[in-house]
Design a protein around this motif. Structure first.
Motif, mmCIF file in Angstrom:
data_model
loop_
_atom_site.group_PDB
_atom_site.id
_atom_site.type_symbol
_atom_site.label_atom_id
_atom_site.label_comp_id
_atom_site.label_asym_id
_atom_site.label_seq_id
_atom_site.Cartn_x
_atom_site.Cartn_y
_atom_site.Cartn_z
ATOM 1 N N VAL A 438 0.854 -1.184 0.000
ATOM 2 C CA VAL A 438 0.000 0.000 0.000
ATOM 3 C C VAL A 438 0.896 1.242 0.000
ATOM 4 N N PRO A 439 0.671 2.173 -0.909
ATOM 5 C CA PRO A 439 1.528 3.368 -0.950
ATOM 6 C C PRO A 439 1.523 4.101 0.384
ATOM 7 N N GLY A 440 2.717 4.300 0.946
ATOM 8 C CA GLY A 440 2.866 5.039 2.187
ATOM 9 C C GLY A 440 2.661 4.229 3.448
ATOM 10 N N LEU A 441 2.314 2.938 3.330
ATOM 11 C CA LEU A 441 2.031 2.150 4.525
ATOM 12 C C LEU A 441 3.269 1.960 5.383
ATOM 13 N N LEU A 442 4.433 1.836 4.743
ATOM 14 C CA LEU A 442 5.676 1.621 5.484
ATOM 15 C C LEU A 442 6.295 2.930 5.964
ATOM 16 N N GLU A 443 5.636 4.052 5.672
ATOM 17 C CA GLU A 443 6.137 5.344 6.119
ATOM 18 C C GLU A 443 5.449 5.741 7.417
#
Length: 1230
Positions: A438-443
């Motif tokens: 998911v875009p940005g999930l690991l941020e």
């Protein structure tokens, strides 16, 4: 719209460089890049890879559709123009040349052997030809107990190695120096030809040429002959005569093969047994492997893809028209296929330790990784998240539960709601889940959860956007909206399970994750005491509730739909109908209230119409007519308020969510003590609904649907996979196998279901073994994998008294250590000191019994696995096949001596490989699936031509979306072939069925039961076409595969033996024919009953063969038995009874003539003429074969068809009347 799909195809003319032009059929929806790939596989342009396509001098955009390009029409000339090379293009070209040189190598691709049996016997396909041997191998004959494994993969002449080059390597002079780069040099390659000539080739921007370098001196100048070729194949053809000769022969073989044998399958099927193969030099594969292991960008062969963005953009494509949906479905299918391949590759790399984890400080089994833009996690409980529901066992099961949830939401396909690409990979005892990121999930700066809970309900969130999106999908998934209390006892509205998490990615899209509780929980297997108290008494009588090892047990969606559509909807319609009729009979209305009456009428009519559309049976239309009659009587009457309560009562009694229309939904969070709800009364009603669902599940689905269908031979499972499919289709989970076996033991007709019992016991054993194997492999060091696997198999299947693991022959002692320390080290490293090596046969059987009792709640009473195998007549080779398929083990193709007590059956050299077992989403075309259902309904009602048209449209859609090699395409071809055969179009039926059989082999396996079925029907079509020898060989192959899968004691063997006996009789091999027919008679009596019509048919076929052989007494005996059965079952007026009576009379007359002739001879008088034995009659035998396969040519009754059409028209007319009355009533109110 589906009829317009065929109009998209047209023919263009392709002009390759330096060759004659040729015609090619294309589609308007085909992109230029897809046309580029087609030309790379075409035999005339396959040696080119770096080229562009031009129309009228203009280069075509690779992303454009052919239909959108101006000037492309029927007969348009498209030129193939050679382009300049880049380094990437050179690598692509080398890989392409390597694939061409190994295009006939069976290693690494799905196998097919059909052409070996269809083409090899074309010369002997003649009824008059008697010189060809028709005897089968001894291991196929009835009564033979030996099961050979090597014939599973027969030797094909067209797969013999045809070597064009000895070595093709990347040169050590790479990379080119700076001054040579300025001259256009891109790469250097070294080649050793079949003439033992060493060549050093320069790859430049213009093509390939021979340089003057050798192994020790670098000289990039061109060597004689100074030839520059754009293709490496063209250059080698001029430099090496052997290459030119062998490559031309290779091309001829490729063209000779069936196209379906050459196409690469979307998902490769790895054979569980493989012959030993030679490992050869391969520079391209070596370089790709280096790039994967080091994960360095300069070694990456292709650019890293953004899987999530590709997937979500494809889902956002327009879907208004059929063409738009077809394009969207095709994009989704292809992306999913590439994603599954990448997921399997990444899971293997992660398990082998070649991927750097994101949390290196954690234990290895808790590592998570990101590889190739995919997120990988292992099936273990991290941070005690699954502690309340079972810990590691729940974490392992959660991966598959989540995959099923993702599949469910993907099937609903709500616009604007996004799920992740998901795949579950089992490899070497480790379960790995691969998901798109998911875009940005690991941020850290991304706001995480906005809907649901990830801490078991302690904190629960909701969001209006997710409520809106999930409100649409919850209707289709039967999920009840409900309110739960968070840690502060504040109500939070949800329209999914509490564990379902909703987040907004950095791309602004709403994503839902953790869909493991999408379906209703199974009260029979929940661990909580509250849930066990709600189990109904009917379930308790069967030993439920049972304590399960995790709390994620849920019901199958097929059961939920069967419960709602067939039981509840029927009850709702009946109650509404009875109450309305009672109200009309007891009360006399005074004033008409048309609007209210018509509203009520339209409401019920719409509900029943939906019901009838989903169930598709005539009873629904009759029920609708009954309701319409009542509503007609209500027209012009005055209804009081109590009559409006009719629907309220019906909805309340059936547990409907709404009080005005039928709507059954389930709360997936009930019976879990960690969740609190605002309205306890609603929860009690939901639990009551669950109780009725469980009772229906046990009493109807398991025993009525599953076992009764098997008893009636509507479902004939042959192995664990088909048994699982049978019970899943009827809403039964595999964990109920113990209950199925207990019910089988108590049935009076259990002898007819002995094959189901045998397969079920085998499935319990192999699934228990798979669970044990998973924990067993955790303690194995990588250097001992093959020894550990062979030892495990020996403990399971070998009759050796005490299997001892092989010593690790590859391990060598270190020379730096002293002799004393080296001796101690050798003792420590000896395999018997490892935990896995201490396993014995008795220990393994004890674990299997414990696992079967704990998970499937079935008790094995045998003291050893040998005793259990003998008790239920199981086959060790079948158990080995099931075990290998389930765990991904690939064994060497040889004969295994299981019964040898002096030597273990397996050695470590027998373990060839371990493949990942991948479970993934299965996107398809919903439009095509609907067309198939309509076609089947039309064929059932006698509209065969309409069914053919609909199936043709479905085939076009499936082929366009999923490609040729797909299960749905095979199904369409199979149905088309059967309809064509029924209509008498034998040649077309044969071609269609041959394609279906090829696809089944490629995508499901050469020994899959569906392949056996396809071989069987193909043999029938070949016989109908006069190719008897080919039909015989196909039946021999089908019988061998069936013996390998399940053994001789199975209903499928009865069918095959009847067909074999008839075909051999047609070939005048009566002695051999009788062997198979006698065995078929025995099996038919066992599985169909001694009084069944199948048994009567077996007697009749035997009578035909005995008559041809001249043994009239035996022929009379069998025909008398058949006549008695036909008379008792069908009556004297049936056609079968009359035909049998006439045939019996003819046999009696022949017997009387023969007796008179014998008496005359004995008395010395001139004998009367005796007719010779009757020769085989091809139409008569074909008719018997059709009856054996269940094919009857019954013309549709015109009277019945007209009555059905009139009934449907009547219903439609009355619907129109109701709508008009409803509109008039609304106008009067206004």
């Amino acid at each position: 719209e589906a009829t317009d799909l065929h109009e998209d195809e047209f023919t263009v003319r392709i002009q390759p460089p330096g060759a004659e032009s040729f015609d090619l059929q294309v589609s308007r929806q085909m992109s230029v890049s897809e046309l580029h790939q087609v030309l790379m596989d075409h035999e005339l342009t396959c040696h080119h890879s770096c080229f562009s396509l031009q129309l009228g001098g203009a280069v075509l955009d690779s992303a454009a559709k052919l239909g959108s390009i101006q000037g492309i029409q029927e007969g348009a000339l498209i030129r193939v123009v050679e382009d300049s090379y880049l380094v990437r293009d050179v690598r692509v070209h080398l890989r392409h040349v390597r694939n061409l040189l190994r295009s006939l190598d069976p290693a690494g691709r799905s196998l097919s052997y059909l052409s070996l049996f269809t083409r090899a016997h074309q010369e002997s396909d003649s009824m008059e030809k008697g010189s060809v041997s028709r005897s089968p191998p001894f291991y196929i004959l009835p009564g033979c107990k030996e099961r050979r494994l090597t014939p599973l993969q027969p030797i094909r002449d067209d797969w013999k190695p045809l070597q064009c080059l000895r070595v093709l390597n990347i040169s050590s002079w790479n990379p080119p120096p700076g001054n040579r780069k300025l001259h256009g040099d891109l790469m250097y390659i070294s080649i050793l030809t079949m003439e033992e000539r060493e060549l050093s080739i320069t790859c430049c921007t213009r093509g390939f040429y021979l340089n003057q370098s050798n192994a020790f001196n670098f000289n990039p100048k061109p060597a004689a002959p100074k030839i520059l070729c754009h293709s490496l194949v063209d250059l080698l053809s001029q430099l090496s005569p052997s290459f030119r000769k062998n490559f031309a022969a290779l091309q001829k073989r490729r063209v000779y093969q069936h196209p379906y044998e050459c196409i690469r399958a979307p998902v490769q099927v790895c054979a569980w047994a493989a012959p030993p193969g030679d490992h050869s030099l391969d520079c391209v594969t070596s370089e790709e492997t280096d790039g994967q292991v080091t994960n360095a960008k300069q070694h990456q062969f292709v650019q890293i893809r953004d899987w999530n963005e590709e997937l979500q953009r494809s889902r956002e494509l327009p879907r208004a028209s059929l063409l738009e949906r077809r394009h969207r479905d095709r994009r989704l299918f292809r992306i999913n296929s590439d994603f599954v391949a990448a997921a399997a590759q990444g899971a293997v790399s992660m398990t082998e330790g070649n991927v750097m984890p994101l949390n290196p400080g954690e234990p290895p089994h808790l590592h998570v990784s990101v590889w190739n833009n995919l997120f990988f996690s292992q099936g273990f409980d991290m941070s005690d998240h699954y502690a309340p529901v079972g810990g590691d066992a729940a974490a392992h099961a959660a991966a598959m539960c989540d995959l099923r949830g993702v599949q469910a939401y993907a099937s609903v396909d709500t616009e604007g709601l996004h799920t992740l690409g998901t795949a579950v990979v089992d490899y070497r005892g480790v379960r790995v889940t691969a998901q798109t990121v998911v875009p940005g999930l690991l941020e850290k700066n991304l706001e995480q959860i906005v809907y649901g809970s990830n801490d078991n309900g302690k904190t629960v969130f909701t969001h209006p956007r997710f409520l809106e999106l999930l409100g649409e999908s919850s209707k289709s998934l039967r999920i009840q909206p409900h309110q739960v209390l968070d840690h502060s006892d504040s109500p939070v509205e949800l329209r999914s399970a509490v564990s379902t998490v909703g987040i907004f990615g950095s791309d602004g899209r709403p994503y839902i994750l953790d869909l493991l509780r999408t379906f209703p929980p199974d009260l029979n297997f929940l661990v909580s005491a509250e849930a066990q108290q709600e189990v109904p008494a009917a379930c308790r009588s069967f030993g439920f509730p049972q304590r399960h090892r995790h709390g994620l047990a849920s019901l199958r969606p097929q059961l939920v739909e069967a419960f709602v559509q067939h039981r509840r909807y029927e009850l709702f319609a009946k109650m509404a109908s009875d109450d309305l009729g009672h109200q009309f009979a007891t009360e006399k209305p005074e004033e008409p209230q048309r609007a209210a009456v018509n509203k009520m009428a339209c409401t019920v009519t719409t509900r029943v119409e939906t019901w009838s559309h989903e169930v598709n049976n005539t009873a629904c239309f009759r029920e609708k007519l009954q309701l319409n009659k009542i509503f007609r009587n209500f027209r012009g009457t005055n209804l009081e308020q109590n009559r409006r309560n009719i629907f309220w009562k019906a909805c309340e009694n059936v547990g409907s969510m709404s009080d005005s229309h039928f709507e059954i939904r389930f709360n997936p969070d009930v019976c879990f003590p960690e969740f609190k709800f605002k309205k306890q009364e609603t929860i009690k009603g939901t639990i009551s609904l669950y109780s009725e669902l469980e009772r229906l599940f046990l009493l109807r689905c398991i025993f009525t649907f599953t076992l009764r269908d098997c008893l009636d031979h509507k479902a004939v499972p042959m192995d664990g996979a088909t048994l699982t499919s049978v019970i899943h289709q009827r809403g039964v989970n595999v964990r109920y196998l113990g209950a199925v076996l207990k019910e089988l033991d108590e049935m009076e007709e259990r002898e007819k279901l002995s094959h189901v019992q045998r397969i079920s016991i085998s499935e319990v054993i192999t699934r228990s073994v798979k669970h044990i194997f998973r924990t067993y492999m955790k303690d194995v060091e990588p250097a001992a994998f093959s020894a550990a696997v062979s030892h495990f198999l020996n403990c399971l299947l070998s009759s050796s008294s005490a299997p001892v693991p092989d010593s690790c022959s590859d391990e060598l002692p270190s020379r730096r250590r002293s002799r004393r320390r080296r001796t101690q080290s050798d003792r420590a490293n000896f395999p018997t000191s490892s935990l896995w090596a201490k396993l014995t046969s008795d220990d393994l059987w004890s674990r299997i019994k414990t696992e079967a009792e704990d998970y499937y709640h079935y008790t094995f009473k045998s003291e050893s696995i040998e005793e259990e195998i003998e008790k239920h007549n199981l086959q060790k080779i079948s158990l080995l096949r099931e075990m290998s398929i389930k765990t991904g083990i690939q064994l060497q193709l040889r004969e295994y001596m299981f019964e040898c007590r002096h030597k273990p059956a397996f050695s470590e050299d027998d373990v060839v490989n371990i493949f990942p077992v991948v479970k993934h989403l299965k996107p398809t075309s919903t439009d095509a699936a609907g067309l198939v259902q309509q076609a089947q309904l039309a064929a059932q009602r006698g509209f065969l031509r309409a069914g053919l048209d609909l199936l043709g449209q479905a085939l076009t859609l499936f082929s366009s979306v999923c490609g040729i090699l797909h299960e749905d395409v095979s199904k369409c071809l199979r149905l088309l072939g059967r309809l064509r055969y029924t209509l008498g179009e034998n040649d077309d039926a044969l071609i269609l069925q041959e394609k279906a059989a090829l696809i089944s082999e490629r995508i499901q396996g050469t020994d899959h039961p569906q392949t056996v079925q396809d071989y069987t029907h193909l043999a029938l079509y070949f016989f109908a076409g006069g190719r008897l020898s080919t039909s015989l060989q196909l039946l021999y192959r089908a019988r061998y595969l069936t013996l390998l899968i399940i053994g001789e004691d199975h209903p499928q063997i009865a069918l095959l033996d009847t067909m074999l006996g008839l075909v051999l009789h047609a070939l005048m091999e009566n002695e051999l024919s009788l062997k198979f027919l006698q065995n078929a008679l025995t099996l038919t009596s066992k599985y169909h009953g001694a009084k069944s019509l199948k048994h009567a048919h077996s007697h009749h076929v035997l009578a035909i063969v005995y008559e041809s052989k001249g043994e009239l007494q035996l022929a009379l005996h069998h025909e008398k038995e058949a006549h008695i059965l036909y008379k008792n079952q069908l009556g004297e007026s049936s056609d079968s009874t009359k035909e049998s009576s006439e045939y019996l009379q003819r046999l009696t007359d022949q017997g009387a003539i023969l007796q008179r002739a014998v008496r005359h001879i004995a008395s010395g008088k001139p004998s009367a003429s005796v007719s010779p034995p009757k020769l085989p009659n091809h139409p008569v035998i074909l008719h018997q074969l059709n009856l054996t396969c269940g094919i009857t040519f019954i013309p549709p009754s015109e009277k019945e068809l007209r009555a059905e059409l009139n009934e449907r028209r009547k219903v439609q007319i009355e619907d129109v009347e109701y709508q008009l009355l409803n509109q008039n009533g609304n106008k009067q109110q206004l």
